[in-house]
Design a protein around this motif. Structure first.
Motif, PDB file in Angstrom:
ATOM      1  N   ASP A 126      12.782  13.798 -13.505  1.00  0.00           N
ATOM      2  CA  ASP A 126      13.951  14.670 -13.564  1.00  0.00           C
ATOM      3  C   ASP A 126      13.649  16.014 -12.931  1.00  0.00           C
ATOM      4  OD1 ASP A 126      15.674  12.950 -14.786  1.00  0.00           O
ATOM      5  OD2 ASP A 126      15.661  13.945 -16.743  1.00  0.00           O
TER       6      ASP A 126
ATOM      7  N   ALA B  54      15.391  19.410 -13.708  1.00  0.00           N
ATOM      8  CA  ALA B  54      16.412  20.154 -14.453  1.00  0.00           C
ATOM      9  C   ALA B  54      16.399  21.603 -14.004  1.00  0.00           C
ATOM     10  CB  ALA B  54      16.137  20.066 -15.954  1.00  0.00           C
TER      11      ALA B  54
ATOM     12  N   MET C 291      19.766  17.981 -11.579  1.00  0.00           N
ATOM     13  CA  MET C 291      20.918  18.594 -12.240  1.00  0.00           C
ATOM     14  C   MET C 291      21.459  19.749 -11.387  1.00  0.00           C
ATOM     15  SD  MET C 291      20.523  16.583 -14.733  1.00  0.00           S
ATOM     16  CE  MET C 291      19.102  15.478 -14.807  1.00  0.00           C
TER      17      MET C 291
ATOM     18  N   GLY D 267      28.844   9.595 -15.045  1.00  0.00           N
ATOM     19  CA  GLY D 267      27.957  10.703 -15.377  1.00  0.00           C
ATOM     20  C   GLY D 267      26.633  10.173 -15.877  1.00  0.00           C
ATOM     21  N   MET D 268      25.731  11.101 -16.198  1.00  0.00           N
ATOM     22  CA  MET D 268      24.424  10.712 -16.739  1.00  0.00           C
ATOM     23  C   MET D 268      24.508  10.651 -18.263  1.00  0.00           C
ATOM     24  SD  MET D 268      21.990  13.281 -14.570  1.00  0.00           S
ATOM     25  CE  MET D 268      22.149  13.437 -12.772  1.00  0.00           C
ATOM     26  N   ARG D 269      23.618   9.844 -18.848  1.00  0.00           N
ATOM     27  CA  ARG D 269      23.479   9.894 -20.301  1.00  0.00           C
ATOM     28  C   ARG D 269      22.558  11.064 -20.644  1.00  0.00           C
ATOM     29  NH1 ARG D 269      21.646   4.406 -22.585  1.00  0.00           N
ATOM     30  NH2 ARG D 269      22.293   5.371 -24.535  1.00  0.00           N
ATOM     31  N   ALA D 270      22.792  11.653 -21.792  1.00  0.00           N
ATOM     32  CA  ALA D 270      22.000  12.828 -22.173  1.00  0.00           C
ATOM     33  C   ALA D 270      20.530  12.463 -22.239  1.00  0.00           C
ATOM     34  CB  ALA D 270      22.466  13.361 -23.523  1.00  0.00           C
ATOM     35  N   ARG D 271      19.701  13.335 -21.733  1.00  0.00           N
ATOM     36  CA  ARG D 271      18.242  13.168 -21.728  1.00  0.00           C
ATOM     37  C   ARG D 271      17.733  12.886 -23.136  1.00  0.00           C
ATOM     38  NH1 ARG D 271      13.110  12.554 -19.521  1.00  0.00           N
ATOM     39  NH2 ARG D 271      11.662  13.948 -20.539  1.00  0.00           N
ATOM     40  N   SER D 272      18.285  13.588 -24.121  1.00  0.00           N
ATOM     41  CA  SER D 272      17.802  13.436 -25.489  1.00  0.00           C
ATOM     42  C   SER D 272      18.101  12.040 -26.037  1.00  0.00           C
ATOM     43  CB  SER D 272      18.435  14.503 -26.392  1.00  0.00           C
ATOM     44  OG  SER D 272      19.850  14.437 -26.286  1.00  0.00           O
TER      45      SER D 272
END
Lengths: 440, 440
Positions: B90, B92, B110, B139-144
């Motif tokens: 990633d 970010a 991002m 969209g992307m799924r949340a990193r968390s």
């Protein structure tokens, strides 16, 4: 939310600017009124019809510095044949007791002082000898330097009619009159009127307290050193200033890192001083969009209008937007995109009207006008998106400043208008008539 | 004072509005600049040319949430024949270290994050399968929630050109560019720009501190009981609010009784927090006009422009006026008449331009326009005096509100303009074109 039910299931639906604004304004309610000291109420909206408790002026009083006299005593007076009167004393403003003015008598009177009993009119001091026994004078000698001025004789050089130079009790406003209507915005003259009729406090909608947070792990406070991949936080400054300019009391929390838990606890902390929250950043489709992550789940399912909804809008800049309410008092929260120009345009379109709605103002929108596009080349705009370009407006013409990029914050600082290119247009030609939002 | 020498000896000389204003503005100097925190500088005038210390954006970065790729790797890609790339990590926003993107590789990136080394362009996430191995995603799924998104494979459905969705370093402003010129008024977008280039403080002329005193033994604080011959103090409220609206920090001292010694010591007390003093009342020809009495003698004969001079002006309302400087720092003092409308009109004509001169603004005057007089009857005006009547302005027409009496404070609260009847005119007919001062 009125429009929410229709489209909620469709992630890709593009909402119009009007739909989004309508949903915001349908949820935001004017703040509850409170009683404020007059000078604390400046710029606020009055919520009561204010009635005049006591007539203004509250008593007949002199509009000039001069002598209070009986009309018959000065009939036919001239400089050659003055009327000689006995001065029975002074009537100063604020003096509780006044001398009685009998036939052949006069009282020296100051502007604003009550017309004493017996007197029918006021002769300006310039129409007398001021008690000095010579020609006309241009003013009185100070009481402290010449106390004898309140006694002796005065020669009056001109006659007066009854009530001359007398401001009648109630000639400004009468007890029971409406002084100001509910809905009035309290500017300096309105505050002056309220004071004049004896109102020390007044019931108004208070200024909304708006908490501004920017989000992003890349954000650094100005004056700090920039590390690799970092930029300065500008949104929290620009939006705080913009919220103030809209009439709010703004609190800048500053930048919060991209961690959902940190953001959630920061927002919960701030709720106690917030009538509205504004965040920037973290609302798009990325994997680190923590505002979306932190706030998508805060809603109370049983409570209509509770929770934050994230949408895509048919506009550029400012496509991703979030809006809803949060916390036990259902405090409105607007989640704006993070690009500086996107957040600023979003503020103008959505936050400013919301702030002004909280204030109880009727006129919540920026003025718009039509203008001729002054440009070397056509402006291009994506199909299906309403574009807001920065420009400068003067004399019916608008000139674009900078490009369409939402990071062009320098251009924004030189603009005073937004140029609107509608959803259906993909370009605006030089010389075309375009809609313009005046940022004032 | 330039005009003072000419007429000083002549007590009865009527000064023009222009002469008086000219003398005031020739004496009042912009305040010395100070370094202020950005948000404290809102509404202030910048005194330095601000240069951009570091280019904006400070590095090439992504304008979308998506994947950083090499152009050759996605050439010819389509939904049917996607380009399959290995996700190396990633990128970010705010992340100091970026993965290297080699041939056949992609980094998930991002919005706002630096373009990682090796990558040439960004593919929006909507043009990919988001690593899920199915169709296009929104969209992307949340990193968390889905840490595996930073690894594995991604299918890219469309080719991109070099630099696509990349905002180039310095594309907003370049290091060394002028960001803002000296003389700029700092509104929200200017504050945003200063923050964006890393300026936490800025050199501006501060808001002037204006101390407002009303004088008169008849004056009572609002909410108190009115005694015989007393009225409420409204001037100190109205002028305090007006000073703030003009940009000042205003301090309301309130009403001082008509005693020269009390007034003199109150003014001396206040000097420490005053960049300008404004008094109302006590400037006319009466025996209790203490402002005149207390301040006529304060000048230092050796110091040009020192001391307060009292004049009669060819205007109505507002004939008696005082102006000069006082105290060791030669603090400007404007002594206005005491009638509420007189003092308010005097504020607009003389104090507001003085406050804005202290702020370093170039545009110190209210806008004026020409308007058609909408009235049932002619307006009368005394010969040789310029009259300022209260009115409401809309669409090129102005309608008088209330009468000419200077005590008509209720009418003032419903006006938004002053109608000007020149010295040489004794009336203005319905339908005539008149000059109008817009009170905004």
């Amino acid at each position: 939310m009125s429009n929410a039910a229709t489209h909620a299931a469709d992630q890709d639906h593009l909402w119009s600017v009007e739909e989004h604004l309508e949903d915001i304004l349908a949820t935001v309610r004017p703040l509850e009124p409170i009683e404020l000291q007059l000078l604390d109420a400046q710029g606020c909206v009055l919520v009561e019809d204010v009635t005049v408790p006591v007539s203004l002026p509250p008593f007949d009083n002199s509009s000039m510095d001069g002598y209070a006299v009986r009309v018959a005593d000065v009939a036919g007076a001239s400089e050659e044949f003055p009327a000689a009167l006995t001065v029975v004393g002074d009537v100063a403003a604020g003096q509780a007791e006044q001398p009685f003015v009998g036939p052949g008598q006069a009282a020296r009177i100051m502007t604003g002082a009550p017309l004493p009993p017996g007197a029918e009119a006021v002769v300006p001091v310039e129409w007398t000898d001021g008690g000095l026994g010579e020609g006309p004078v241009s003013g009185m000698r100070a009481r402290s330097a010449a106390p004898e001025g309140a006694t002796g004789h005065v020669n009056v050089h001109r006659p007066v009619q009854a009530r001359a130079h007398v401001r009648a009790k109630g000639s400004d406003v009468k007890a029971g009159d409406h002084a100001l209507e509910a809905g009035t915005i309290l500017g300096p003259p309105q505050i002056g009127l309220l004071a004049a009729i004896g109102r020390g406090t007044v019931r108004v909608r208070p200024r909304p307290r708006v908490v501004v947070l920017s989000t992003g792990s890349e954000l650094v406070q100005p004056d700090e050193e920039l590390g690799s991949g970092q930029i300065y936080d500008s949104n929290s400054f620009a939006l705080c200033a913009a919220a103030r300019a809209a009439g709010a009391i703004a609190y800048r929390v500053g930048a919060v890192a991209d961690e959902a838990e940190t953001l959630r606890s920061t927002i919960e902390d701030q709720l106690v001083r917030a009538d509205m929250l504004v965040t920037t950043g973290g609302v798009s489709v990325g994997a680190y969009d923590v505002v979306k992550e932190a706030l998508s789940s805060v809603g109370d399912e049983d409570e209509a209008g509770s929770g934050i909804e994230f949408r895509k809008l048919a506009m550029q800049p400012g496509k991703p937007q979030g809006f809803g309410s949060i916390g036990p008092d259902h405090t409105p929260l607007l989640a704006l995109p993070g690009n500086p120009v996107s957040s600023y345009v979003s503020f103008e379109l959505f936050v400013r009207p919301a702030i002004r709605t909280l204030m109880g103002l009727e006129d919540v929108h920026r003025p718009t006008t039509r203008a001729t596009l002054k440009s070397d080349k056509a402006l291009s705009s994506p199909a299906g998106r309403r574009q807001f370009l920065r420009g400068t407006y003067a004399n019916g013409e608008v000139t674009p400043v900078g490009g369409a990029g939402s990071h062009l914050v320098a251009a924004l600082a030189h603009a005073d208008a937004l140029i609107v290119v509608p959803e259906d247009d993909t370009s605006a030609e030089p010389g075309a008539e375009v809609e313009v939002v005046l940022l004032g």
